[in-house]
Scaffold this active site. Structure first.
Site, PDB file in Angstrom:
ATOM      1  N   HIS A  95     -11.430  -4.182   9.597  1.00 31.24           N
ATOM      2  CA  HIS A  95     -11.968  -3.976   8.250  1.00 31.24           C
ATOM      3  C   HIS A  95     -13.177  -3.041   8.236  1.00 31.24           C
ATOM      4  O   HIS A  95     -13.852  -2.943   7.225  1.00 31.24           O
ATOM      5  CB  HIS A  95     -12.457  -5.305   7.665  1.00 31.24           C
ATOM      6  CG  HIS A  95     -11.395  -6.162   7.063  1.00 31.24           C
ATOM      7  ND1 HIS A  95     -10.481  -6.862   7.810  1.00 31.24           N
ATOM      8  CD2 HIS A  95     -11.111  -6.467   5.772  1.00 31.24           C
ATOM      9  CE1 HIS A  95      -9.698  -7.559   7.003  1.00 31.24           C
ATOM     10  NE2 HIS A  95     -10.050  -7.339   5.763  1.00 31.24           N
ATOM     11  N   GLU A 142       0.811  -1.218   0.000  1.00 32.88           N
ATOM     12  CA  GLU A 142       0.000   0.000   0.000  1.00 32.88           C
ATOM     13  C   GLU A 142       0.843   1.266   0.000  1.00 32.88           C
ATOM     14  O   GLU A 142       0.574   2.208  -0.738  1.00 32.88           O
ATOM     15  CB  GLU A 142      -0.965   0.011   1.189  1.00 32.88           C
ATOM     16  CG  GLU A 142      -2.132  -0.969   1.069  1.00 32.88           C
ATOM     17  CD  GLU A 142      -1.784  -2.394   1.452  1.00 32.88           C
ATOM     18  OE1 GLU A 142      -0.640  -2.645   1.891  1.00 32.88           O
ATOM     19  OE2 GLU A 142      -2.661  -3.282   1.320  1.00 32.88           O
TER      20      GLU A 142
HETATM   21  C1  LIG Z   1      -2.787  -4.468   4.440  1.00 28.61           C
HETATM   22  C2  LIG Z   1      -3.825  -5.267   3.776  1.00 28.61           C
HETATM   23  N1  LIG Z   1      -4.029  -5.109   2.463  1.00 28.61           N
HETATM   24  C3  LIG Z   1      -4.974  -5.833   1.828  1.00 28.61           C
HETATM   25  C4  LIG Z   1      -5.734  -6.739   2.509  1.00 28.61           C
HETATM   26  C5  LIG Z   1      -6.821  -7.546   1.792  1.00 28.61           C
HETATM   27  N2  LIG Z   1      -6.395  -8.951   1.688  1.00 28.61           N
HETATM   28  C6  LIG Z   1      -6.725  -9.832   2.648  1.00 28.61           C
HETATM   29  S1  LIG Z   1      -5.984 -11.288   2.424  1.00 28.61           S
HETATM   30  C7  LIG Z   1      -5.221 -10.798   1.023  1.00 28.61           C
HETATM   31  C8  LIG Z   1      -4.306 -11.735   0.315  1.00 28.61           C
HETATM   32  C9  LIG Z   1      -3.126 -12.094   1.146  1.00 28.61           C
HETATM   33  O1  LIG Z   1      -2.399 -13.089   0.542  1.00 28.61           O
HETATM   34  P1  LIG Z   1      -1.332 -13.960   1.311  1.00 28.61           P
HETATM   35  O2  LIG Z   1      -0.497 -13.117   2.198  1.00 28.61           O
HETATM   36  O3  LIG Z   1      -0.606 -14.745   0.280  1.00 28.61           O
HETATM   37  O4  LIG Z   1      -2.175 -14.938   2.235  1.00 28.61           O
HETATM   38  P2  LIG Z   1      -3.272 -16.028   1.794  1.00 28.61           P
HETATM   39  O5  LIG Z   1      -4.584 -15.335   1.807  1.00 28.61           O
HETATM   40  O6  LIG Z   1      -2.898 -16.553   0.480  1.00 28.61           O
HETATM   41  O7  LIG Z   1      -3.215 -17.065   2.863  1.00 28.61           O
HETATM   42  C10 LIG Z   1      -5.570  -9.486   0.732  1.00 28.61           C
HETATM   43  C11 LIG Z   1      -5.137  -8.766  -0.457  1.00 28.61           C
HETATM   44  C12 LIG Z   1      -5.517  -6.849   3.899  1.00 28.61           C
HETATM   45  N3  LIG Z   1      -6.259  -7.673   4.653  1.00 28.61           N
HETATM   46  N4  LIG Z   1      -4.547  -6.117   4.503  1.00 28.61           N
END
Ligand SMILES: Cc1ncc(C[n+]2csc(CCOP(=O)(O)OP(=O)(O)O)c2C)c(N)n1
Ligand SMILES: [Mg+2]
Lengths: 324, 333
Positions: A130, A61
């Site tokens: 959130h 971000e």
């Molecule tokens: C700072 C932030 N940005 C965006 C999000 C929205 N978001 C939640 S989970 C996710 C994907 C995260 O991927 P990863 O770290 O690979 O974990 P996975 O869900 O694959 O277990 C996103 C974009 C968030 N929760 N926090």
């Protein structure tokens, strides 16, 4: 002829139009492309405009919001999408320390024509990381403009003037509005400088914005049944505030309640109340009231979340307090 | 769209005593059945908000957490139901939390993404991607400053690696030689963005190396490999060698959350990865080695199903936290 569409479609159309009309405009953010947009605002855009202009970013971000600022400085007109206001905190440094300061700090040399869009607000049981409404914080920052489209018209119309603005504009889209349907009039062009009366009344001014607007309108209907004629004023632009329109409503109704999903202490509601004190103290028949969120992180359980937020019933109760 | 071809399914003899092997198998089955039920209850409207399932990735949490001690600290993400369960939390308390009931581990305030449990030293499911990493550094710092023996295991996804918080945390932990085990669950996607579309360097171990931190890569679908590598890694961290990074290569079988059209990957890719599913491949290996019979598997499954049924009954019978308590616990006193 007016037509029916929902908030999501209105915002999608606005972005589509901007991307079509100006090659400097591009959309950047997490999952705006291949995923179709977290809330499907940009579904289909990747195929139509290509990956250069519909730019999926990693979870960075601070990096991509800052890159939006840099791209704006370099001649582009970026629309940067941040999934929610909670995640925008990771980018706050770039927004507050760079985007908001450059024009003034450079002695008027560098403008940052950037639009940042983000989801705000509670109501979907997403719990404390959130669901917050931090637009009041952003409204504290000189150097940025802060918009809160709460109607179909504003969702459709606010983006174009925001992009035309030579300075950074942050747009807050309340998650509770996305599926809201409404009529879009033929002439839906709007300004990004004024507050707007959404329901005229004479007994009390309910001053609000964003996701609380439908609640304020519902409260006004309930009050009408009780013989109280409420005016509902939608702030629309949270910075700079349209003080004149606020005072006109207050002077007409002589009573005001401010409804704000932000927490009470240090809220945007507090700022609106302070302005009423400064400008319309002698017009008032009663102290100004407010309905804000309870001062806790928003809980998950539905009944607790509902209890934490402003609701039509709370607004009605606050207004009835004037006439008790 | 990038293809992520799955390697051959995990195979080979299981070098563990039968008891231990069956315990780990049972834990994977418990997570699977609990989450399948959670998905069903989401459909029924009993669970709301976001629900991120760990289905397909069970070998990582089970193998890794069984390599740690009860005194160790755990920091997790919003995809943490499995970690909470294996760590020893009561399934009823987890289910009730997802229901938003007062009997949940956080009285229904956090829901699925925010499971907390002081007794098992689970410092939360964190829903800010990368949000847990700096906390893990601090927990490690506290351990070091108080001469404790515990280590902190911090779980996070491949997506989190792009956040500044990851890089700052890796550097701090390495610089200060803190007892932190960075457990990266690389399931190849951060929501709809595949790792090739998010990282200029897709070999995540190279990033650890740039912070002068040892790194190990392991097949996250192979519970034997996960466990052995984590045991080794945890031991090194525990004796004061400083932090260590482990990349678990895994795959999520379900949608990112409950609303996800999965436009970003091919169905065939998901099916291919399912052939590496940690439960059936581990069961097959155990059977081949004479350590598991079909009856034993069915008994494990039946036990998991009745635990789930009891957890659901507990959650259903739960109560709602009274609204008067809304402001309670904002401060400690
Ligand atoms: C700072 C932030 N940005 C965006 C999000 C929205 N978001 C939640 S989970 C996710 C994907 C995260 O991927 P990863 O770290 O690979 O974990 P996975 O869900 O694959 O277990 C996103 C974009 C968030 N929760 N926090
Ligand atoms: Mg991932």
């Amino acid at each position: 002829m007016s037509r029916k569409l929902n908030y999501r479609e209105a915002m999608r159309e606005a972005m589509h139009e901007a991307l079509t009309n100006d090659p400097r405009v591009f959309l950047m953010g997490e999952d705006v492309g291949m995923y179709g947009g977290t809330y499907a605002f940009s579904k289909g855009f990747l195929d139509e405009f290509g990956p250069e202009r519909i730019r999926d970013t990693p979870l960075s971000e601070l990096g991509f919001v800052g890159a939006g600022i840099g791209a704006a400085l370099g001649g582009m007109r970026p629309i940067v999408e941040v999934m929610t206001v909670n995640f925008s905190l990771l980018a706050l440094d770039q927004i507050v320390n760079s985007a908001a300061t450059f024009r003034h700090m450079s002695g008027g040399q560098f403008s940052v024509p950037l639009v940042i869009r983000m989801t705000t607000g509670a109501g979907r049981q997403l719990a404390a990381q959130h669901s917050h409404s931090l637009e009041g914080w952003y409204a504290h920052i000189p150097g940025i403009k802060v918009l809160a489209p709460a109607t179909i018209e504003d969702a459709r119309g606010m983006l174009a003037p925001a992009l035309a603005d030579p300075d950074p504009v942050v747009i807050f889209e309340h998650a509770g509005l996305f599926n809201m349907e409404g009529e879009l009039p033929d002439d839906w062009s709007v300004d990004i400088s004024s507050a707007k009366v959404r329901r005229a009344g004479k007994d009390v001014a309910i001053i609000t914005h964003g996701g609380s607007l439908p609640k304020a309108l519902a409260a006004a209907e309930q009050l009408a049944a009780a013989g109280i004629d409420a005016e509902v004023l939608d702030l629309r632009v949270l910075r700079p505030l349209d003080t004149a329109t606020i005072m006109a409503s207050v002077a007409k109704c002589r009573r005001a309640v401010v409804v704000d999903e932000g927490w009470r202490t240090g809220s945007l509601a507090a700022e609106v109340m302070a302005r009423i004190m400064e400008n319309a103290f002698y017009e008032l028949d009663a102290p100004v009231a407010r309905v804000c969120s309870e001062e806790v992180p928003i809980p998950y359980a539905r009944h607790m979340e509902e209890a934490a937020l402003p609701q039509a019933e709370k607004i009605v109760a606050a207004v009835k307090g004037f006439f008790a | 769209m990038t293809d992520h071809h799955a390697a051959a399914p995990p195979a080979g003899a299981v070098p563990w005593k039968k008891d231990f092997a069956l315990r780990l198998l049972a834990d994977m089955v418990r997570i699977r059945r609990m989450e399948e039920k959670a998905a069903e209850m989401y459909g029924a409207g009993k669970i709301r908000g976001f629900l991120h399932l760990y289905i397909g990735e069970e070998a990582t949490a089970v193998g890794a957490l069984h390599a740690l001690s009860p005194e160790d600290n755990i920091v997790a993400t919003y995809r943490e139901h499995g970690h909470a369960l294996v760590r020893g939390m009561d399934m009823g308390a987890i289910m009730a939390e997802m229901y938003g009931k007062r009997e949940g581990c956080a009285h229904g305030r956090g829901g699925s993404m925010h499971l907390f449990d002081k007794a098992t030293r689970l410092f939360g499911g964190n829903a800010i991607v990368g949000g847990g990493l700096p906390l893990a550094v601090g927990l490690g710092l506290a351990t070091k400053m108080q001469n404790e023996k515990r280590i902190t295991a911090c779980f996070f996804g491949d997506g989190a690696v792009a956040e500044g918080a990851f890089h700052e945390s890796m550097n701090l932990a390495a610089l200060w030689k803190l007892p932190v085990l960075f457990c990266c669950e690389n399931n190849l996607f951060g929501m709809g963005t595949s790792i090739e579309r998010a990282e200029s360097q897709t070999d995540l171990c190279v990033k650890a190396a740039s912070y002068n931190m040892p790194a190990l890569k392991v097949d996250g679908m192979d519970i034997v490999a996960v466990h052995e590598v984590t045991k080794q890694a945890a031991q090194r961290v525990r004796v004061g060698e400083g932090p260590l990074f482990v990349e678990y290569q895994t795959y999520r079988f379900r949608a990112h959350s409950m609303f996800d059209a999965e436009l970003y990957r091919q169905k065939a890719e998901v099916e291919e990865w399912k052939t590496r599913g940690p439960i059936h491949t581990f069961s097959a290996r155990l059977k081949a080695g004479g350590k598991l019979s079909e009856e034993e598997f069915l008994a494990i499954d039946a036990a998991a199903n009745s635990e789930v049924a009891a957890a659901v009954a507990f959650a259903e019978a739960g109560t709602w936290e009274p609204i008067e308590d809304l402001l309670k616990d904002l401060h400690t006193s």
